[in-house]
Design a protein around this motif. Structure first.
Motif, PDB file in Angstrom:
ATOM      1  N   ASP A   1      -7.894  -2.491  -5.093  1.00 23.71           N
ATOM      2  CA  ASP A   1      -8.902  -3.286  -4.372  1.00 23.71           C
ATOM      3  C   ASP A   1     -10.294  -2.647  -4.394  1.00 23.71           C
ATOM      4  O   ASP A   1     -11.229  -3.169  -3.819  1.00 23.71           O
ATOM      5  CB  ASP A   1      -8.453  -3.595  -2.945  1.00 23.71           C
ATOM      6  CG  ASP A   1      -8.379  -2.387  -2.033  1.00 23.71           C
ATOM      7  OD1 ASP A   1      -8.960  -1.336  -2.344  1.00 23.71           O
ATOM      8  OD2 ASP A   1      -7.714  -2.496  -0.983  1.00 23.71           O
ATOM      9  N   GLY A   2     -10.419  -1.497  -5.053  1.00 25.25           N
ATOM     10  CA  GLY A   2     -11.732  -0.872  -5.229  1.00 25.25           C
ATOM     11  C   GLY A   2     -12.203  -0.047  -4.047  1.00 25.25           C
ATOM     12  O   GLY A   2     -13.360   0.388  -4.012  1.00 25.25           O
ATOM     13  N   SER A   3     -11.357   0.208  -3.076  1.00 26.71           N
ATOM     14  CA  SER A   3     -11.776   0.980  -1.907  1.00 26.71           C
ATOM     15  C   SER A   3     -11.546   2.490  -2.058  1.00 26.71           C
ATOM     16  O   SER A   3     -11.910   3.263  -1.186  1.00 26.71           O
ATOM     17  CB  SER A   3     -11.055   0.474  -0.657  1.00 26.71           C
ATOM     18  OG  SER A   3      -9.661   0.686  -0.777  1.00 26.71           O
ATOM     19  N   TYR A   4     -10.987   2.900  -3.168  1.00 30.31           N
ATOM     20  CA  TYR A   4     -10.729   4.331  -3.385  1.00 30.31           C
ATOM     21  C   TYR A   4     -11.906   4.927  -4.142  1.00 30.31           C
ATOM     22  O   TYR A   4     -12.199   4.550  -5.282  1.00 30.31           O
ATOM     23  CB  TYR A   4      -9.439   4.518  -4.176  1.00 30.31           C
ATOM     24  CG  TYR A   4      -9.077   5.983  -4.407  1.00 30.31           C
ATOM     25  CD1 TYR A   4      -8.573   6.753  -3.377  1.00 30.31           C
ATOM     26  CD2 TYR A   4      -9.255   6.573  -5.648  1.00 30.31           C
ATOM     27  CE1 TYR A   4      -8.247   8.082  -3.568  1.00 30.31           C
ATOM     28  CE2 TYR A   4      -8.923   7.903  -5.851  1.00 30.31           C
ATOM     29  CZ  TYR A   4      -8.426   8.656  -4.822  1.00 30.31           C
ATOM     30  OH  TYR A   4      -8.110   9.975  -5.009  1.00 30.31           O
ATOM     31  N   HIS A   5     -12.589   5.849  -3.480  1.00 32.04           N
ATOM     32  CA  HIS A   5     -13.746   6.505  -4.100  1.00 32.04           C
ATOM     33  C   HIS A   5     -13.561   8.015  -4.011  1.00 32.04           C
ATOM     34  O   HIS A   5     -13.115   8.546  -2.988  1.00 32.04           O
ATOM     35  CB  HIS A   5     -15.042   6.114  -3.386  1.00 32.04           C
ATOM     36  CG  HIS A   5     -15.313   4.645  -3.450  1.00 32.04           C
ATOM     37  ND1 HIS A   5     -15.721   4.024  -4.604  1.00 32.04           N
ATOM     38  CD2 HIS A   5     -15.223   3.680  -2.506  1.00 32.04           C
ATOM     39  CE1 HIS A   5     -15.866   2.739  -4.368  1.00 32.04           C
ATOM     40  NE2 HIS A   5     -15.565   2.499  -3.093  1.00 32.04           N
ATOM     41  N   VAL A   6     -13.931   8.685  -5.086  1.00 32.55           N
ATOM     42  CA  VAL A   6     -13.817  10.135  -5.149  1.00 32.55           C
ATOM     43  C   VAL A   6     -15.220  10.704  -5.256  1.00 32.55           C
ATOM     44  O   VAL A   6     -16.014  10.284  -6.111  1.00 32.55           O
ATOM     45  CB  VAL A   6     -12.969  10.571  -6.373  1.00 32.55           C
ATOM     46  CG1 VAL A   6     -12.895  12.081  -6.455  1.00 32.55           C
ATOM     47  CG2 VAL A   6     -11.595   9.965  -6.295  1.00 32.55           C
ATOM     48  N   ASP A   7     -15.546  11.659  -4.401  1.00 35.92           N
ATOM     49  CA  ASP A   7     -16.853  12.311  -4.426  1.00 35.92           C
ATOM     50  C   ASP A   7     -16.791  13.483  -5.397  1.00 35.92           C
ATOM     51  O   ASP A   7     -16.040  14.449  -5.182  1.00 35.92           O
ATOM     52  CB  ASP A   7     -17.222  12.789  -3.021  1.00 35.92           C
ATOM     53  CG  ASP A   7     -18.616  13.393  -2.948  1.00 35.92           C
ATOM     54  OD1 ASP A   7     -19.364  13.312  -3.947  1.00 35.92           O
ATOM     55  OD2 ASP A   7     -18.954  13.943  -1.888  1.00 35.92           O
ATOM     56  N   ALA A   8     -17.546  13.409  -6.462  1.00 35.43           N
ATOM     57  CA  ALA A   8     -17.543  14.450  -7.487  1.00 35.43           C
ATOM     58  C   ALA A   8     -17.978  15.799  -6.914  1.00 35.43           C
ATOM     59  O   ALA A   8     -17.496  16.857  -7.323  1.00 35.43           O
ATOM     60  CB  ALA A   8     -18.436  14.046  -8.653  1.00 35.43           C
ATOM     61  N   GLY A   9     -18.890  15.769  -5.943  1.00 31.38           N
ATOM     62  CA  GLY A   9     -19.353  17.008  -5.315  1.00 31.38           C
ATOM     63  C   GLY A   9     -18.227  17.716  -4.568  1.00 31.38           C
ATOM     64  O   GLY A   9     -18.106  18.950  -4.618  1.00 31.38           O
TER      65      GLY A   9
ATOM     66  N   ASP B   1       2.067   3.880  -2.746  1.00 28.32           N
ATOM     67  CA  ASP B   1       1.662   2.508  -2.411  1.00 28.32           C
ATOM     68  C   ASP B   1       0.238   2.468  -1.860  1.00 28.32           C
ATOM     69  O   ASP B   1      -0.568   1.599  -2.227  1.00 28.32           O
ATOM     70  CB  ASP B   1       2.631   1.892  -1.393  1.00 28.32           C
ATOM     71  CG  ASP B   1       4.002   1.637  -1.980  1.00 28.32           C
ATOM     72  OD1 ASP B   1       4.126   1.565  -3.220  1.00 28.32           O
ATOM     73  OD2 ASP B   1       4.964   1.514  -1.186  1.00 28.32           O
ATOM     74  N   TYR B   2      -0.092   3.412  -0.967  1.00 29.97           N
ATOM     75  CA  TYR B   2      -1.423   3.450  -0.367  1.00 29.97           C
ATOM     76  C   TYR B   2      -2.499   3.609  -1.435  1.00 29.97           C
ATOM     77  O   TYR B   2      -3.478   2.846  -1.464  1.00 29.97           O
ATOM     78  CB  TYR B   2      -1.512   4.594   0.657  1.00 29.97           C
ATOM     79  CG  TYR B   2      -2.909   4.848   1.160  1.00 29.97           C
ATOM     80  CD1 TYR B   2      -3.473   4.026   2.141  1.00 29.97           C
ATOM     81  CD2 TYR B   2      -3.665   5.888   0.647  1.00 29.97           C
ATOM     82  CE1 TYR B   2      -4.764   4.246   2.592  1.00 29.97           C
ATOM     83  CE2 TYR B   2      -4.957   6.117   1.094  1.00 29.97           C
ATOM     84  CZ  TYR B   2      -5.498   5.296   2.056  1.00 29.97           C
ATOM     85  OH  TYR B   2      -6.779   5.508   2.495  1.00 29.97           O
ATOM     86  N   TYR B   3      -2.346   4.610  -2.299  1.00 28.50           N
ATOM     87  CA  TYR B   3      -3.370   4.861  -3.313  1.00 28.50           C
ATOM     88  C   TYR B   3      -3.390   3.778  -4.389  1.00 28.50           C
ATOM     89  O   TYR B   3      -4.454   3.439  -4.916  1.00 28.50           O
ATOM     90  CB  TYR B   3      -3.194   6.254  -3.927  1.00 28.50           C
ATOM     91  CG  TYR B   3      -3.613   7.345  -2.963  1.00 28.50           C
ATOM     92  CD1 TYR B   3      -4.943   7.509  -2.606  1.00 28.50           C
ATOM     93  CD2 TYR B   3      -2.679   8.184  -2.378  1.00 28.50           C
ATOM     94  CE1 TYR B   3      -5.332   8.476  -1.712  1.00 28.50           C
ATOM     95  CE2 TYR B   3      -3.056   9.158  -1.477  1.00 28.50           C
ATOM     96  CZ  TYR B   3      -4.388   9.309  -1.144  1.00 28.50           C
ATOM     97  OH  TYR B   3      -4.771  10.263  -0.252  1.00 28.50           O
ATOM     98  N   THR B   4      -2.252   3.195  -4.696  1.00 27.84           N
ATOM     99  CA  THR B   4      -2.222   2.098  -5.667  1.00 27.84           C
ATOM    100  C   THR B   4      -3.026   0.913  -5.143  1.00 27.84           C
ATOM    101  O   THR B   4      -3.859   0.340  -5.866  1.00 27.84           O
ATOM    102  CB  THR B   4      -0.769   1.665  -5.949  1.00 27.84           C
ATOM    103  OG1 THR B   4      -0.043   2.769  -6.463  1.00 27.84           O
ATOM    104  CG2 THR B   4      -0.725   0.528  -6.953  1.00 27.84           C
ATOM    105  N   ARG B   5      -2.821   0.555  -3.876  1.00 27.50           N
ATOM    106  CA  ARG B   5      -3.573  -0.551  -3.282  1.00 27.50           C
ATOM    107  C   ARG B   5      -5.063  -0.234  -3.202  1.00 27.50           C
ATOM    108  O   ARG B   5      -5.911  -1.085  -3.475  1.00 27.50           O
ATOM    109  CB  ARG B   5      -3.031  -0.876  -1.888  1.00 27.50           C
ATOM    110  CG  ARG B   5      -1.831  -1.796  -1.936  1.00 27.50           C
ATOM    111  CD  ARG B   5      -1.366  -2.232  -0.556  1.00 27.50           C
ATOM    112  NE  ARG B   5      -0.282  -1.310  -0.160  1.00 27.50           N
ATOM    113  CZ  ARG B   5      -0.308  -0.517   0.888  1.00 27.50           C
ATOM    114  NH1 ARG B   5      -1.315  -0.529   1.721  1.00 27.50           N
ATOM    115  NH2 ARG B   5       0.685   0.305   1.147  1.00 27.50           N
ATOM    116  N   ALA B   6      -5.400   1.020  -2.827  1.00 29.77           N
ATOM    117  CA  ALA B   6      -6.800   1.408  -2.699  1.00 29.77           C
ATOM    118  C   ALA B   6      -7.514   1.356  -4.054  1.00 29.77           C
ATOM    119  O   ALA B   6      -8.673   0.917  -4.139  1.00 29.77           O
ATOM    120  CB  ALA B   6      -6.909   2.805  -2.099  1.00 29.77           C
ATOM    121  N   ILE B   7      -6.853   1.771  -5.097  1.00 30.95           N
ATOM    122  CA  ILE B   7      -7.456   1.728  -6.430  1.00 30.95           C
ATOM    123  C   ILE B   7      -7.607   0.282  -6.892  1.00 30.95           C
ATOM    124  O   ILE B   7      -8.653  -0.105  -7.437  1.00 30.95           O
ATOM    125  CB  ILE B   7      -6.614   2.554  -7.429  1.00 30.95           C
ATOM    126  CG1 ILE B   7      -6.728   4.045  -7.094  1.00 30.95           C
ATOM    127  CG2 ILE B   7      -7.059   2.290  -8.862  1.00 30.95           C
ATOM    128  CD1 ILE B   7      -5.744   4.923  -7.833  1.00 30.95           C
TER     129      ILE B   7
END
Length: 93
Positions: free
Chosen positions: A74-82, A66-72
């Motif tokens: 609403d656009g607040s989930y960001h992954v740092d490629a580095g 649920d947490y990651y679904t909501r974050a994705i």
């Protein structure tokens, strides 16, 4: 005939040397009465306990999903490629 008498003598001696059916049965019974024992090591017991805990737990952690679904969404989930690249390099063999 001499050969026939010798064969009969050998057969008679061989038969006398064989244990009777009841004696063979008793010997077999003694062998089956012996108890085998299985001893599981401490590591094996620990692994078994851990495996039971894993099997009894939930397969999916709904709170995380649920947490990651909501974050994705609403656009607040960001992954740092580095960070991903650094972790991949740390885990190589």
């Amino acid at each position: 005939m001499i050969v026939n008498n010798n064969i009969q003598s050998v057969a008679t001696l061989y038969g006398a040397a064989q244990p009777s059916a009841s004696a063979r049965g008793k010997a077999a019974g003694r062998q089956t009465q012996q108890d085998d024992e299985v001893v599981i090591s401490a590591a094996g017991q620990s692994f078994s306990n851990l495996l039971q805990k894993l099997r009894s737990g939930d397969e999916v952690r709904e709170d995380k999903v649920d947490y990651y679904t909501r974050a994705i969404e609403d656009g607040s989930y960001h992954v740092d490629a580095g960070d991903i690249a650094a972790r991949m390099l740390d885990q190589r063999f």
